[in-house]
Design a protein around this motif. Structure first.
Motif, PDB file in Angstrom:
ATOM      1  N   LYS A 187      -1.669  11.268  -2.457  1.00  0.00           N
ATOM      2  CA  LYS A 187      -1.266  10.443  -2.790  1.00  0.00           C
ATOM      3  C   LYS A 187      -0.672   9.550  -1.073  1.00  0.00           C
ATOM      4  CE  LYS A 187       0.961  11.352  -6.438  1.00  0.00           C
ATOM      5  NZ  LYS A 187       1.400   9.981  -7.276  1.00  0.00           N
ATOM      6  N   ALA A 188      -1.663  10.158  -0.197  1.00  0.00           N
ATOM      7  CA  ALA A 188      -1.488   9.318   1.010  1.00  0.00           C
ATOM      8  C   ALA A 188      -2.720   7.922   0.885  1.00  0.00           C
ATOM      9  CB  ALA A 188      -2.396  10.653   2.104  1.00  0.00           C
ATOM     10  N   GLY A 189      -4.032   8.309   0.216  1.00  0.00           N
ATOM     11  CA  GLY A 189      -4.949   7.461  -0.290  1.00  0.00           C
ATOM     12  C   GLY A 189      -4.353   6.088  -1.292  1.00  0.00           C
ATOM     13  N   VAL A 190      -2.866   6.999  -2.584  1.00  0.00           N
ATOM     14  CA  VAL A 190      -2.247   5.746  -3.092  1.00  0.00           C
ATOM     15  C   VAL A 190      -2.016   4.506  -1.489  1.00  0.00           C
ATOM     16  CG1 VAL A 190      -0.784   5.374  -4.184  1.00  0.00           C
ATOM     17  CG2 VAL A 190      -2.267   7.490  -5.111  1.00  0.00           C
ATOM     18  N   GLN A 191      -1.560   5.469  -0.683  1.00  0.00           N
ATOM     19  CA  GLN A 191      -0.680   4.270  -0.015  1.00  0.00           C
ATOM     20  C   GLN A 191      -2.516   3.077   1.227  1.00  0.00           C
ATOM     21  OE1 GLN A 191       2.135   5.308   2.335  1.00  0.00           O
ATOM     22  NE2 GLN A 191       2.711   7.069   0.662  1.00  0.00           N
ATOM     23  N   GLY A 192      -3.474   4.272   1.297  1.00  0.00           N
ATOM     24  CA  GLY A 192      -4.305   3.075   1.992  1.00  0.00           C
ATOM     25  C   GLY A 192      -4.630   1.793   0.451  1.00  0.00           C
ATOM     26  N   LEU A 193      -5.226   2.391  -1.102  1.00  0.00           N
ATOM     27  CA  LEU A 193      -5.472   1.788  -2.105  1.00  0.00           C
ATOM     28  C   LEU A 193      -4.985   0.732  -1.717  1.00  0.00           C
ATOM     29  CD1 LEU A 193      -7.696   0.995  -4.108  1.00  0.00           C
ATOM     30  CD2 LEU A 193      -6.241   2.679  -5.946  1.00  0.00           C
ATOM     31  N   THR A 194      -3.268   1.315  -2.031  1.00  0.00           N
ATOM     32  CA  THR A 194      -2.401  -0.193  -2.147  1.00  0.00           C
ATOM     33  C   THR A 194      -2.306  -1.352  -1.056  1.00  0.00           C
ATOM     34  OG1 THR A 194      -0.500   1.485  -3.342  1.00  0.00           O
ATOM     35  CG2 THR A 194       0.108  -0.144  -2.080  1.00  0.00           C
ATOM     36  N   ALA A 195      -2.850  -0.910  -0.372  1.00  0.00           N
ATOM     37  CA  ALA A 195      -2.448  -1.769   0.905  1.00  0.00           C
ATOM     38  C   ALA A 195      -3.624  -2.611   0.890  1.00  0.00           C
ATOM     39  CB  ALA A 195      -2.229  -1.389   2.837  1.00  0.00           C
ATOM     40  N   THR A 196      -5.059  -1.453   0.657  1.00  0.00           N
ATOM     41  CA  THR A 196      -6.379  -2.668   0.875  1.00  0.00           C
ATOM     42  C   THR A 196      -6.299  -3.780  -1.096  1.00  0.00           C
ATOM     43  OG1 THR A 196      -7.217  -0.490   1.749  1.00  0.00           O
ATOM     44  CG2 THR A 196      -8.872  -2.493   0.603  1.00  0.00           C
ATOM     45  N   LEU A 197      -5.895  -3.214  -1.654  1.00  0.00           N
ATOM     46  CA  LEU A 197      -5.872  -3.921  -2.937  1.00  0.00           C
ATOM     47  C   LEU A 197      -4.920  -5.010  -2.279  1.00  0.00           C
ATOM     48  CD1 LEU A 197      -6.537  -1.614  -5.955  1.00  0.00           C
ATOM     49  CD2 LEU A 197      -8.182  -3.199  -4.494  1.00  0.00           C
ATOM     50  N   ALA A 198      -3.361  -5.370  -1.939  1.00  0.00           N
ATOM     51  CA  ALA A 198      -3.167  -6.550  -1.796  1.00  0.00           C
ATOM     52  C   ALA A 198      -3.338  -7.587  -0.947  1.00  0.00           C
ATOM     53  CB  ALA A 198      -1.812  -5.805  -1.135  1.00  0.00           C
ATOM     54  N   ILE A 199      -4.370  -7.125  -0.035  1.00  0.00           N
ATOM     55  CA  ILE A 199      -4.829  -7.430   1.144  1.00  0.00           C
ATOM     56  C   ILE A 199      -6.055  -8.415   0.003  1.00  0.00           C
ATOM     57  CG2 ILE A 199      -6.694  -8.451   2.640  1.00  0.00           C
ATOM     58  CD1 ILE A 199      -5.769  -5.977   4.151  1.00  0.00           C
ATOM     59  N   GLU A 200      -6.903  -7.444  -0.482  1.00  0.00           N
ATOM     60  CA  GLU A 200      -8.083  -8.075  -1.451  1.00  0.00           C
ATOM     61  C   GLU A 200      -7.325  -9.485  -2.631  1.00  0.00           C
ATOM     62  OE1 GLU A 200     -10.330  -5.570  -2.966  1.00  0.00           O
ATOM     63  OE2 GLU A 200     -11.414  -4.282  -0.542  1.00  0.00           O
ATOM     64  N   LEU A 201      -6.106  -9.229  -3.346  1.00  0.00           N
ATOM     65  CA  LEU A 201      -5.660  -9.711  -3.957  1.00  0.00           C
ATOM     66  C   LEU A 201      -4.332 -10.286  -4.091  1.00  0.00           C
ATOM     67  CD1 LEU A 201      -5.731  -6.601  -7.226  1.00  0.00           C
ATOM     68  CD2 LEU A 201      -7.435  -8.060  -6.869  1.00  0.00           C
ATOM     69  N   GLY A 202      -4.367 -10.123  -2.781  1.00  0.00           N
ATOM     70  CA  GLY A 202      -3.104 -11.710  -2.834  1.00  0.00           C
ATOM     71  C   GLY A 202      -3.247 -12.838  -2.828  1.00  0.00           C
ATOM     72  N   PRO A 203      -4.293 -13.834  -2.570  1.00  0.00           N
ATOM     73  CA  PRO A 203      -5.181 -15.058  -2.817  1.00  0.00           C
ATOM     74  C   PRO A 203      -5.037 -15.112  -4.129  1.00  0.00           C
ATOM     75  CG  PRO A 203      -6.600 -13.744  -0.905  1.00  0.00           C
ATOM     76  CD  PRO A 203      -5.809 -12.342  -1.976  1.00  0.00           C
ATOM     77  N   PHE A 204      -4.811 -14.695  -5.547  1.00  0.00           N
ATOM     78  CA  PHE A 204      -5.029 -14.262  -6.484  1.00  0.00           C
ATOM     79  C   PHE A 204      -3.518 -14.714  -7.342  1.00  0.00           C
ATOM     80  CE2 PHE A 204      -8.774 -13.300  -5.465  1.00  0.00           C
ATOM     81  CZ  PHE A 204      -9.863 -14.386  -5.840  1.00  0.00           C
ATOM     82  N   GLY A 205      -2.511 -14.367  -6.667  1.00  0.00           N
ATOM     83  CA  GLY A 205      -0.820 -14.435  -6.780  1.00  0.00           C
ATOM     84  C   GLY A 205      -0.917 -12.508  -7.110  1.00  0.00           C
ATOM     85  N   ILE A 206      -1.406 -11.924  -7.209  1.00  0.00           N
ATOM     86  CA  ILE A 206      -1.022 -10.361  -7.012  1.00  0.00           C
ATOM     87  C   ILE A 206      -0.648  -9.643  -6.369  1.00  0.00           C
ATOM     88  CG2 ILE A 206      -1.537  -8.572  -8.450  1.00  0.00           C
ATOM     89  CD1 ILE A 206      -4.280 -10.005  -9.255  1.00  0.00           C
ATOM     90  N   THR A 207       0.683  -9.006  -6.261  1.00  0.00           N
ATOM     91  CA  THR A 207       1.462  -7.907  -5.454  1.00  0.00           C
ATOM     92  C   THR A 207       1.247  -6.849  -5.659  1.00  0.00           C
ATOM     93  OG1 THR A 207       3.295  -7.574  -6.459  1.00  0.00           O
ATOM     94  CG2 THR A 207       3.067  -9.544  -5.417  1.00  0.00           C
ATOM     95  N   VAL A 208       0.328  -5.955  -5.122  1.00  0.00           N
ATOM     96  CA  VAL A 208       0.292  -4.239  -5.084  1.00  0.00           C
ATOM     97  C   VAL A 208       1.307  -4.104  -4.368  1.00  0.00           C
ATOM     98  CG1 VAL A 208      -1.268  -3.108  -5.019  1.00  0.00           C
ATOM     99  CG2 VAL A 208      -2.267  -5.468  -5.445  1.00  0.00           C
ATOM    100  N   ASN A 209       2.477  -2.519  -4.350  1.00  0.00           N
ATOM    101  CA  ASN A 209       2.964  -2.147  -3.780  1.00  0.00           C
ATOM    102  C   ASN A 209       3.025  -0.704  -4.057  1.00  0.00           C
ATOM    103  OD1 ASN A 209       4.473  -3.915  -1.794  1.00  0.00           O
ATOM    104  ND2 ASN A 209       4.908  -5.417  -3.790  1.00  0.00           N
ATOM    105  N   ALA A 210       3.548   0.546  -4.127  1.00  0.00           N
ATOM    106  CA  ALA A 210       3.532   2.016  -4.232  1.00  0.00           C
ATOM    107  C   ALA A 210       4.955   2.285  -3.895  1.00  0.00           C
ATOM    108  CB  ALA A 210       2.537   2.610  -3.336  1.00  0.00           C
TER     109      ALA A 210
END
Length: 250
Positions: A156-179
Motif C-alpha cells: 500500500k505504500a508502494g501504491v502511493q509511490g506508483l500513483t505519484a509517478t504515474l501522475a507525472i508521466e500521464l499528466g501531459p496527456f490529460g490523465i489524473t492519477v490519485n490514491a
C-alpha cells in the motif's frame, strides 16, 4: 440518477463486494457505464446484474498480464472507450515478520501492487489516445505501518509511490492519477482480520472506533464517494495525491 459521469466508462477491480462494489454502484448511479471486474466471474456478474443496465461483470485475475489486457480490450469493445480506472482489488495475508511466508509476501505484493501496474499500463494506451483519463488507486492507512502487515503495508505504500509517478508521466496527456487511503472500513476483509486476531467483527469495529476521532468506522459507501470525486471532473486539477479517509485517525 445523476449525470456526473454521463458518457463515461469505468473499470472497477475487486468490485464484487466491499469498497469495490460500493464504488461500482456509485459510479453507475452517477451515470457511468461500469465494468465490474473480479477474480470470481460469477460474483462479478451478480453485482453487475444488481446494478442493472450499463454494467457488465468480467472475470479477471489482475495479477495476470495477458488477462488484464484481454479484460481491458473487452471493456473497450463493449463500451467503445475507457475513461476511469479504479484499482481496488486486494487481499491480506497477515502475519508477524518472523512467521510470514515468502508465498504470502509475494501474493499480497502481486495482488495489491503489481496488479495496479498492469491495469494502469493496459488502460493508459486508451486514455492517452483520448487525452483524458481518471485513475484512482486504493491504498490504505496501513501504508504508514501496521503490526502483522509487513506485506500489506509495503504494497500500500508502494501504491502511493506508483500513483505519484504515474501522475507525472500521464499528466501531459490529460490523465489524473490519485490514491485513496481508507482507515478501518466495515468489509468482509476487516471481518476476516478480526477473526485472525481472535475477535469478532463487532468487537473489532468497536475497538477501532475507540481509536478514531469520529468514534466510528467507515462504511464502503463513504470511501466510494471519495473515489467518485477523484474520478470526476470536479477534481480536474487534483493529481498525484493520496487522500486519507480515516475519520481523523493518526
Amino acid at each position: 440518477m445523476s449525470e456526473r459521469f454521463d458518457g463515461r466508462v469505468a473499470v472497477v477491480t475487486g468490485a464484487a463486494q466491499g469498497i469495490g462494489a460500493a464504488t461500482a454502484r456509485r459510479l453507475a448511479a452517477d451515470g457511468a457505464k461500469v465494468a465490474v471486474v473480479d477474480l470470481s466471474g460469477e460474483k462479478a456478474e451478480a453485482t453487475a446484474a444488481e446494478i442493472g443496465a450499463g454494467a457488465i461483470g468480467i472475470a479477471c485475475d489482475v495479477t495476470d498480464e495477458a488477462a488484464v489486457r484481454a479484460m481491458t480490450e473487452r471493456v473497450v469493445e463493449a463500451f467503445g472507450r475507457l475513461d476511469i480506472l479504479v484499482n481496488n482489488a486486494g487481499i491480506t495475508r497477515d502475519d508477524l515478520l518472523h512467521k510470514m511466508s515468502y508465498a504470502d509476501w509475494n501474493a499480497v505484493l502481486h495482488t495489491n501492487l503489481t496488479s495496479m501496474f498492469l491495469c494502469c499500463q493496459a488502460a493508459q494506451q486508451h486514455m492517452v489516445a483520448a487525452r483524458y483519463g481518471k485513475i484512482v488507486n486504493l491504498s490504505s492507512r496501513s501504508a504508514l505501518g501496521n503490526r502483522g502487515q509487513a506485506n500489506y503495508a509495503a504494497a500500500k505504500a508502494g501504491v502511493q509511490g506508483l500513483t505519484a509517478t504515474l501522475a507525472i508521466e500521464l499528466g501531459p496527456f490529460g490523465i489524473t492519477v490519485n490514491a485513496v487511503a481508507p482507515g478501518y472500513v466495515a468489509t468482509a476483509m476487516t471481518a476476516a482480520t478480526a477473526q485472525r486476531v481472535g475477535s469478532t467483527p463487532e468487537a473489532h469495529q468497536a475497538w477501532a472506533a475507540e481509536h478514531t476521532p469520529l468514534r466510528r468506522v467507515a462504511q464502503p459507501e463513504e470511501i466510494a464517494s471519495v473515489v467518485a470525486f477523484l474520478s470526476s471532473d470536479d477534481s480536474s486539477f487534483v493529481t498525484g495525491q493520496t487522500l486519507y479517509v480515516n475519520g481523523g485517525a493518526r
